[in-house]
Design a protein around this motif. Structure first.
Motif, PDB file in Angstrom:
ATOM      1  N   LYS A 178      15.084   3.528   7.160  1.00 44.46           N
ATOM      2  CA  LYS A 178      16.352   2.895   7.541  1.00 44.46           C
ATOM      3  C   LYS A 178      16.939   2.047   6.413  1.00 44.46           C
ATOM      4  CE  LYS A 178      15.552   2.312  12.533  1.00 44.46           C
ATOM      5  NZ  LYS A 178      15.460   1.287  13.620  1.00 44.46           N
ATOM      6  N   LYS A 179      16.094   1.227   5.803  1.00 41.48           N
ATOM      7  CA  LYS A 179      16.592   0.210   4.883  1.00 41.48           C
ATOM      8  C   LYS A 179      16.107   0.388   3.447  1.00 41.48           C
ATOM      9  CE  LYS A 179      18.593  -2.243   8.198  1.00 41.48           C
ATOM     10  NZ  LYS A 179      20.040  -2.573   8.229  1.00 41.48           N
ATOM     11  N   GLY A 180      15.278   1.402   3.210  1.00 39.08           N
ATOM     12  CA  GLY A 180      14.734   1.577   1.871  1.00 39.08           C
ATOM     13  C   GLY A 180      13.512   0.695   1.634  1.00 39.08           C
ATOM     14  N   PHE A 181      12.925   0.819   0.458  1.00 34.62           N
ATOM     15  CA  PHE A 181      11.719   0.056   0.142  1.00 34.62           C
ATOM     16  C   PHE A 181      12.076  -1.379  -0.231  1.00 34.62           C
ATOM     17  CE2 PHE A 181       8.381  -1.471  -2.741  1.00 34.62           C
ATOM     18  CZ  PHE A 181       7.262  -1.250  -1.949  1.00 34.62           C
ATOM     19  N   LEU A 182      11.346  -2.337   0.358  1.00 30.71           N
ATOM     20  CA  LEU A 182      11.531  -3.756   0.052  1.00 30.71           C
ATOM     21  C   LEU A 182      10.342  -4.224  -0.785  1.00 30.71           C
ATOM     22  CD1 LEU A 182      12.821  -5.226   3.443  1.00 30.71           C
ATOM     23  CD2 LEU A 182      14.153  -4.388   1.493  1.00 30.71           C
ATOM     24  N   HIS A 183      10.638  -4.780  -1.947  1.00 30.16           N
ATOM     25  CA  HIS A 183       9.596  -5.148  -2.906  1.00 30.16           C
ATOM     26  C   HIS A 183       8.928  -6.484  -2.588  1.00 30.16           C
ATOM     27  CE1 HIS A 183      10.049  -2.042  -6.047  1.00 30.16           C
ATOM     28  NE2 HIS A 183      11.308  -1.998  -5.641  1.00 30.16           N
ATOM     29  N   ASN A 184       7.633  -6.504  -2.829  1.00 27.05           N
ATOM     30  CA  ASN A 184       6.850  -7.748  -2.881  1.00 27.05           C
ATOM     31  C   ASN A 184       6.953  -8.611  -1.626  1.00 27.05           C
ATOM     32  OD1 ASN A 184       4.940  -9.100  -4.497  1.00 27.05           O
ATOM     33  ND2 ASN A 184       6.463 -10.577  -5.199  1.00 27.05           N
ATOM     34  N   LEU A 185       6.841  -7.972  -0.476  1.00 29.63           N
ATOM     35  CA  LEU A 185       6.806  -8.716   0.785  1.00 29.63           C
ATOM     36  C   LEU A 185       5.427  -9.348   0.963  1.00 29.63           C
ATOM     37  CD1 LEU A 185       8.624  -6.190   3.165  1.00 29.63           C
ATOM     38  CD2 LEU A 185       9.606  -8.189   1.989  1.00 29.63           C
ATOM     39  N   SER A 186       5.214  -9.978   2.099  1.00 33.03           N
ATOM     40  CA  SER A 186       3.914 -10.580   2.405  1.00 33.03           C
ATOM     41  C   SER A 186       2.792  -9.549   2.321  1.00 33.03           C
ATOM     42  CB  SER A 186       3.946 -11.183   3.818  1.00 33.03           C
ATOM     43  OG  SER A 186       2.645 -11.481   4.270  1.00 33.03           O
ATOM     44  N   ILE A 187       1.618 -10.012   1.961  1.00 33.25           N
ATOM     45  CA  ILE A 187       0.436  -9.160   1.923  1.00 33.25           C
ATOM     46  C   ILE A 187       0.207  -8.464   3.257  1.00 33.25           C
ATOM     47  CG2 ILE A 187      -1.090 -11.081   2.555  1.00 33.25           C
ATOM     48  CD1 ILE A 187      -1.933  -8.106   0.206  1.00 33.25           C
ATOM     49  N   LEU A 188       0.687  -9.050   4.353  1.00 32.11           N
ATOM     50  CA  LEU A 188       0.521  -8.428   5.667  1.00 32.11           C
ATOM     51  C   LEU A 188       1.266  -7.102   5.751  1.00 32.11           C
ATOM     52  CD1 LEU A 188       0.825 -11.493   8.085  1.00 32.11           C
ATOM     53  CD2 LEU A 188      -1.254 -10.338   7.305  1.00 32.11           C
ATOM     54  N   ASP A 189       2.409  -7.009   5.085  1.00 35.81           N
ATOM     55  CA  ASP A 189       3.168  -5.760   5.091  1.00 35.81           C
ATOM     56  C   ASP A 189       2.337  -4.643   4.466  1.00 35.81           C
ATOM     57  OD1 ASP A 189       6.060  -4.541   5.407  1.00 35.81           O
ATOM     58  OD2 ASP A 189       5.351  -3.912   3.429  1.00 35.81           O
ATOM     59  N   LEU A 190       1.705  -4.939   3.359  1.00 37.51           N
ATOM     60  CA  LEU A 190       0.847  -3.958   2.699  1.00 37.51           C
ATOM     61  C   LEU A 190      -0.391  -3.653   3.532  1.00 37.51           C
ATOM     62  CD1 LEU A 190       0.154  -2.268   0.145  1.00 37.51           C
ATOM     63  CD2 LEU A 190      -0.909  -4.339  -0.786  1.00 37.51           C
ATOM     64  N   LEU A 191      -1.003  -4.685   4.096  1.00 43.12           N
ATOM     65  CA  LEU A 191      -2.211  -4.517   4.895  1.00 43.12           C
ATOM     66  C   LEU A 191      -1.968  -3.618   6.098  1.00 43.12           C
ATOM     67  CD1 LEU A 191      -5.196  -5.511   5.352  1.00 43.12           C
ATOM     68  CD2 LEU A 191      -4.199  -7.245   6.860  1.00 43.12           C
ATOM     69  N   PHE A 192      -0.881  -3.853   6.826  1.00 44.69           N
ATOM     70  CA  PHE A 192      -0.595  -3.059   8.020  1.00 44.69           C
ATOM     71  C   PHE A 192      -0.194  -1.624   7.670  1.00 44.69           C
ATOM     72  CE2 PHE A 192       0.765  -7.297  10.078  1.00 44.69           C
ATOM     73  CZ  PHE A 192      -0.528  -7.556  10.468  1.00 44.69           C
ATOM     74  N   SER A 193       0.281  -1.419   6.451  1.00 48.11           N
ATOM     75  CA  SER A 193       0.692  -0.076   6.026  1.00 48.11           C
ATOM     76  C   SER A 193      -0.446   0.716   5.398  1.00 48.11           C
ATOM     77  CB  SER A 193       1.845  -0.179   5.013  1.00 48.11           C
ATOM     78  OG  SER A 193       2.981  -0.784   5.587  1.00 48.11           O
ATOM     79  N   GLU A 194      -1.245   0.037   4.577  1.00 45.32           N
ATOM     80  CA  GLU A 194      -2.275   0.737   3.796  1.00 45.32           C
ATOM     81  C   GLU A 194      -3.692   0.527   4.318  1.00 45.32           C
ATOM     82  OE1 GLU A 194      -1.981   2.759   0.915  1.00 45.32           O
ATOM     83  OE2 GLU A 194       0.108   2.866   1.579  1.00 45.32           O
ATOM     84  N   GLY A 195      -3.916  -0.495   5.123  1.00 42.44           N
ATOM     85  CA  GLY A 195      -5.233  -0.713   5.707  1.00 42.44           C
ATOM     86  C   GLY A 195      -6.329  -0.853   4.665  1.00 42.44           C
ATOM     87  N   PRO A 196      -7.443  -0.138   4.829  1.00 38.48           N
ATOM     88  CA  PRO A 196      -8.573  -0.262   3.899  1.00 38.48           C
ATOM     89  C   PRO A 196      -8.247   0.124   2.457  1.00 38.48           C
ATOM     90  CG  PRO A 196      -9.240   0.820   5.936  1.00 38.48           C
ATOM     91  CD  PRO A 196      -7.747   0.747   5.966  1.00 38.48           C
ATOM     92  N   ASN A 197      -7.133   0.811   2.250  1.00 39.40           N
ATOM     93  CA  ASN A 197      -6.733   1.189   0.889  1.00 39.40           C
ATOM     94  C   ASN A 197      -6.052   0.046   0.140  1.00 39.40           C
ATOM     95  OD1 ASN A 197      -6.388   3.214  -1.236  1.00 39.40           O
ATOM     96  ND2 ASN A 197      -4.205   3.063  -0.773  1.00 39.40           N
ATOM     97  N   THR A 198      -5.793  -1.055   0.838  1.00 39.22           N
ATOM     98  CA  THR A 198      -5.069  -2.179   0.232  1.00 39.22           C
ATOM     99  C   THR A 198      -5.710  -2.685  -1.063  1.00 39.22           C
ATOM    100  OG1 THR A 198      -4.134  -2.859   2.352  1.00 39.22           O
ATOM    101  CG2 THR A 198      -4.232  -4.528   0.631  1.00 39.22           C
ATOM    102  N   PRO A 199      -7.041  -2.907  -1.108  1.00 42.14           N
ATOM    103  CA  PRO A 199      -7.638  -3.374  -2.363  1.00 42.14           C
ATOM    104  C   PRO A 199      -7.404  -2.415  -3.531  1.00 42.14           C
ATOM    105  CG  PRO A 199      -9.155  -3.718  -0.550  1.00 42.14           C
ATOM    106  CD  PRO A 199      -8.039  -2.876  -0.019  1.00 42.14           C
ATOM    107  N   ASN A 200      -7.452  -1.106  -3.276  1.00 43.41           N
ATOM    108  CA  ASN A 200      -7.205  -0.132  -4.344  1.00 43.41           C
ATOM    109  C   ASN A 200      -5.778  -0.233  -4.856  1.00 43.41           C
ATOM    110  OD1 ASN A 200      -9.798   0.962  -4.222  1.00 43.41           O
ATOM    111  ND2 ASN A 200      -9.211   2.408  -2.619  1.00 43.41           N
ATOM    112  N   TYR A 201      -4.838  -0.396  -3.946  1.00 41.17           N
ATOM    113  CA  TYR A 201      -3.440  -0.568  -4.346  1.00 41.17           C
ATOM    114  C   TYR A 201      -3.291  -1.803  -5.223  1.00 41.17           C
ATOM    115  CZ  TYR A 201       1.560  -1.514  -4.121  1.00 41.17           C
ATOM    116  OH  TYR A 201       2.865  -1.782  -4.467  1.00 41.17           O
TER     117      TYR A 201
END
Length: 206
Positions: A178-201
């Motif tokens: 809907k809105k495109g990619f939003l840069h550098n949001l809270s770590i929670l945004d990444l956590l809920f999207s990537e889960g266990p892969n978050t540390p690798n990212y």
């Protein structure tokens, strides 16, 4: 080993947590003065209508003392406002359809049920919860005096500035179509999207 100096945020942005996965000693500035409009008491998430600010209300000195500074560690949370209920409601509304919200929900809920007096205490608990979710061991230390010039550190305290415009590699976000990619949001945004892969990212952001 190199040592990195950071300020402590409220579920800080992705760029902040990228520092925590580096092979370096981590220090948090515990003796700084509180400043407004920083990640000390705010985070940004991806809501249905775009970027959403979640702000923790804090008690400030009376306006009769405009030049008197308060240390961050002495800042108290304004308890009269039901901010915890509102923040959790916003997080759930934004991320309940994300791949990993339910996976981490039980770890996060207690933060929004416990009553806190001091902002810094709450933020340290937020840090501990994120480290638990990421299975990340961060053996951090706290400064005992304010470091005007951090000569012996890699000084990353500037990352606390909420007005910074840091670009990061894209990952799939909940409302990206809907809105495109939003840069550098809270770590929670990444956590809920990537889960266990978050540390690798995070490690790939070095």
């Amino acid at each position: 080993m190199q040592e990195i100096l950071l300020h402590l945020p409220y579920f800080g942005p992705v760029s902040h947590f990228a520092e925590l996965v580096k092979p370096a000693g981590i220090w948090f500035e515990n003796e700084d003065n509180y400043q407004k409009q920083t990640y000390r008491n705010r985070m940004y998430i991806y809501a249905a209508n775009g970027k959403l600010l979640l702000n923790i209300p804090v008690k400030h000195l009376p306006k009769s003392n405009p030049r008197q500074h308060q240390k961050y560690k002495d800042i108290k949370i304004e308890k009269n406002l039901k901010w915890q209920k509102q923040h959790w409601k916003s997080l759930k509304s934004a991320y309940q359809t994300s791949p990993f919200f339910e996976f981490y929900e039980d770890e996060l809920v207690p933060l929004y049920l416990k009553e806190y007096d001091f902002l810094m205490d709450f933020n340290y608990d937020c840090l501990e919860v994120i480290c638990t979710c990421l299975q990340l061991k961060v053996d951090y230390k706290k400064t005992t005096e304010y470091l005007h010039e951090a000569k012996d550190f890699i000084d990353k305290r500037y990352l606390i500035n909420a007005k910074s415009n840091i670009q990061i590699p894209e990952y799939v976000q909940v409302f990206q179509e809907k809105k495109g990619f939003l840069h550098n949001l809270s770590i929670l945004d990444l956590l809920f999207s990537e889960g266990p892969n978050t540390p690798n990212y995070l490690k790939n952001l070095r």
